[in-house]
Design an enzyme around this catalytic site. Structure first.
Site, PDB file in Angstrom:
ATOM      1  N   TYR A 156       0.863  -1.114  -0.051  1.00  0.00           N
ATOM      2  CA  TYR A 156      -0.026  -0.145   0.039  1.00  0.00           C
ATOM      3  C   TYR A 156       0.621   1.217   0.101  1.00  0.00           C
ATOM      4  O   TYR A 156       0.573   2.246  -0.556  1.00  0.00           O
ATOM      5  CB  TYR A 156      -1.038   0.054   1.234  1.00  0.00           C
ATOM      6  CG  TYR A 156      -2.202   0.876   1.147  1.00  0.00           C
ATOM      7  CD1 TYR A 156      -3.057   0.754   0.020  1.00  0.00           C
ATOM      8  CD2 TYR A 156      -2.329   1.821   1.882  1.00  0.00           C
ATOM      9  CE1 TYR A 156      -4.165   1.477  -0.203  1.00  0.00           C
ATOM     10  CE2 TYR A 156      -3.375   2.753   1.785  1.00  0.00           C
ATOM     11  CZ  TYR A 156      -4.385   2.560   0.731  1.00  0.00           C
ATOM     12  OH  TYR A 156      -5.441   3.434   0.683  1.00  0.00           O
ATOM     13  N   LYS A 163      -3.327   8.508   3.173  1.00  0.00           N
ATOM     14  CA  LYS A 163      -4.736   8.386   3.982  1.00  0.00           C
ATOM     15  C   LYS A 163      -4.397   8.804   5.297  1.00  0.00           C
ATOM     16  O   LYS A 163      -5.530   9.337   5.779  1.00  0.00           O
ATOM     17  CB  LYS A 163      -4.990   6.793   3.758  1.00  0.00           C
ATOM     18  CG  LYS A 163      -5.574   6.135   2.627  1.00  0.00           C
ATOM     19  CD  LYS A 163      -6.928   6.996   2.023  1.00  0.00           C
ATOM     20  CE  LYS A 163      -7.539   6.248   0.804  1.00  0.00           C
ATOM     21  NZ  LYS A 163      -8.527   6.763   0.145  1.00  0.00           N
TER      22      LYS A 163
HETATM   23  O1  0WE Z   1      -6.928   2.828  -1.511  1.00  0.00           O
HETATM   24  C1  0WE Z   1      -7.110   1.872  -2.093  1.00  0.00           C
HETATM   25  C2  0WE Z   1      -6.494   1.763  -3.697  1.00  0.00           C
HETATM   26  C3  0WE Z   1      -6.188   3.399  -4.270  1.00  0.00           C
HETATM   27  C4  0WE Z   1      -5.378   3.371  -5.586  1.00  0.00           C
HETATM   28  C5  0WE Z   1      -5.409   2.283  -6.283  1.00  0.00           C
HETATM   29  C6  0WE Z   1      -4.751   2.291  -7.603  1.00  0.00           C
HETATM   30  C7  0WE Z   1      -4.911   1.381  -8.815  1.00  0.00           C
HETATM   31  C8  0WE Z   1      -4.432   2.001 -10.028  1.00  0.00           C
HETATM   32  C9  0WE Z   1      -4.606   4.335  -5.928  1.00  0.00           C
HETATM   33  N1  0WE Z   1      -4.181   4.526  -6.817  1.00  0.00           N
HETATM   34  C10 0WE Z   1      -3.931   3.483  -7.709  1.00  0.00           C
HETATM   35  N2  0WE Z   1      -3.255   3.786  -8.992  1.00  0.00           N
HETATM   36  C11 0WE Z   1      -3.295   2.893 -10.190  1.00  0.00           C
HETATM   37  O2  0WE Z   1      -2.754   3.302 -10.923  1.00  0.00           O
HETATM   38  N3  0WE Z   1      -7.399   0.503  -1.605  1.00  0.00           N
HETATM   39  C12 0WE Z   1      -7.889   0.809  -0.089  1.00  0.00           C
HETATM   40  C13 0WE Z   1      -7.332  -0.664  -2.411  1.00  0.00           C
HETATM   41  C14 0WE Z   1      -6.097  -1.360  -2.151  1.00  0.00           C
HETATM   42  O3  0WE Z   1      -5.055  -1.032  -2.795  1.00  0.00           O
HETATM   43  C15 0WE Z   1      -3.938  -1.508  -2.500  1.00  0.00           C
HETATM   44  C16 0WE Z   1      -4.275  -2.309  -1.319  1.00  0.00           C
HETATM   45  C17 0WE Z   1      -5.700  -2.095  -1.260  1.00  0.00           C
HETATM   46  C18 0WE Z   1      -6.459  -2.844  -0.215  1.00  0.00           C
HETATM   47  C19 0WE Z   1      -2.793  -1.836  -3.003  1.00  0.00           C
HETATM   48  C20 0WE Z   1      -1.817  -2.331  -2.330  1.00  0.00           C
HETATM   49  C21 0WE Z   1      -1.916  -3.276  -1.303  1.00  0.00           C
HETATM   50  C22 0WE Z   1      -3.376  -3.078  -0.700  1.00  0.00           C
END
Ligand code: 0WE
Length: 260
Positions: A156, A163
């Site tokens: 993450y 966040k």
């Molecule tokens: O906040 C998130 C994801 C936010 C996010 C996702 C992306 C994918 C595509 C931010 N930036 C990007 N950029 C991109 O190019 N989550 C809570 C979901 C999430 O994402 C992870 C998680 C979880 C849970 C990434 C790594 C590990 C766990």
């Protein structure tokens, strides 16, 4: 009569029918709110317009939250439809993809950090800053967070500090806007397979692990989050502000678990 009857809600962050923002829009519409949706780019315009029609939302506006100009223009257009509004939902996050795989110190960069904080945290502040003159006397702002704000989570990476910053912004905005009758809260949702999560390596494994640990023994849905969001933005939550509410099946409350 739904508990959001008479409320007008602006919802940013729909990219598909799996988006958390879509779960929130459906729940709020069901409870009687009038809805305005924003879409990030022309690529998404038609899809979001169709989804708006499905919940009887008549207002659909372009908004790229990285631009103050676009935020100002969105509110100018909104003011042409509504004299004021009551609910703002910010369900937006972004870090460059290369920031979200591998060891933290190997992958994090100044540019990646700047973008993650700008899009995922500051944009909530900017939306409040330029929208506040249109907010009604009993209104509510809501954003979406994740456990990575307060715990380290593999991969993450820089989204965690972003966040954390977003959650601090919830508290500072709540303090600033409380006297005007504006409440500001966040929902920290468990992992959900949305577009934003697709392409995150091992996401299926993460979901399985989560469901095996969480007290409710299941993953959370955009309906779970939508219902909590509708409550938090309603007058039923009139005493709640500056708060982060976990909609995670209790996952964050567990210190130790044994296999079933
Ligand atoms: O906040 C998130 C994801 C936010 C996010 C996702 C992306 C994918 C595509 C931010 N930036 C990007 N950029 C991109 O190019 N989550 C809570 C979901 C999430 O994402 C992870 C998680 C979880 C849970 C990434 C790594 C590990 C766990």
């Amino acid at each position: 009569m739904g508990f959001l009857t008479g409320k007008r809600a602006v919802i940013a962050g729909i990219a598909s029918d799996r988006s958390i923002a879509w779960g929130i829009a459906q729940a709020m519409a069901r409870e009687g709110a009038e809805i305005a949706l924003t879409y990030q780019s022309e690529r998404l315009a038609e899809r979001v317009r169709e989804m708006a029609a499905e919940i009887g939302a008549s207002i659909c506006l372009p908004l790229d939250v990285s631009s103050d100009d676009e935020i100002v223009r969105m509110y100018e257009s909104l003011a042409g439809h509504w004299p004021s509004f009551d609910i703002l939902v910010h369900s937006v996050a972004y870090a460059p993809r290369d920031q979200l795989v591998g060891r933290y110190l190997d992958t994090v960069t100044r540019e990646g950090s700047l973008i993650a904080h700008d899009i995922s945290s500051y944009s909530f502040v900017a939306m409040a800053k330029y929208g506040r003159s249109l907010l009604s006397k009993q209104s509510a702002l809501l954003t979406l967070s994740y456990l990575g704000a307060v715990r380290s989570i593999p991969n993450y990476n820089i989204m965690g500090p972003a966040k954390a910053s977003l959650e601090a912004n919830v508290r500072f905005m709540a303090a600033d806007l409380g006297a005007a009758g504006v409440r500001v809260n966040g929902i920290s949702a468990g992992p959900i397979k949305t577009l934003a999560a697709s392409g995150v390596g091992d996401f299926r494994q993460m979901l399985q692990h989560f469901a095996s640990i969480a007290p409710l023994r299941r993953n959370v849905t955009i309906e779970d989050v939508g219902n909590a969001a509708a409550f938090l933005c309603s007058d039923l939550a009139s005493g709640i502000t500056g708060e982060i509410v976990y909609v995670d099946g209790g996952f964050h409350t567990v210190g130790m678990s044994m296999p079933d």
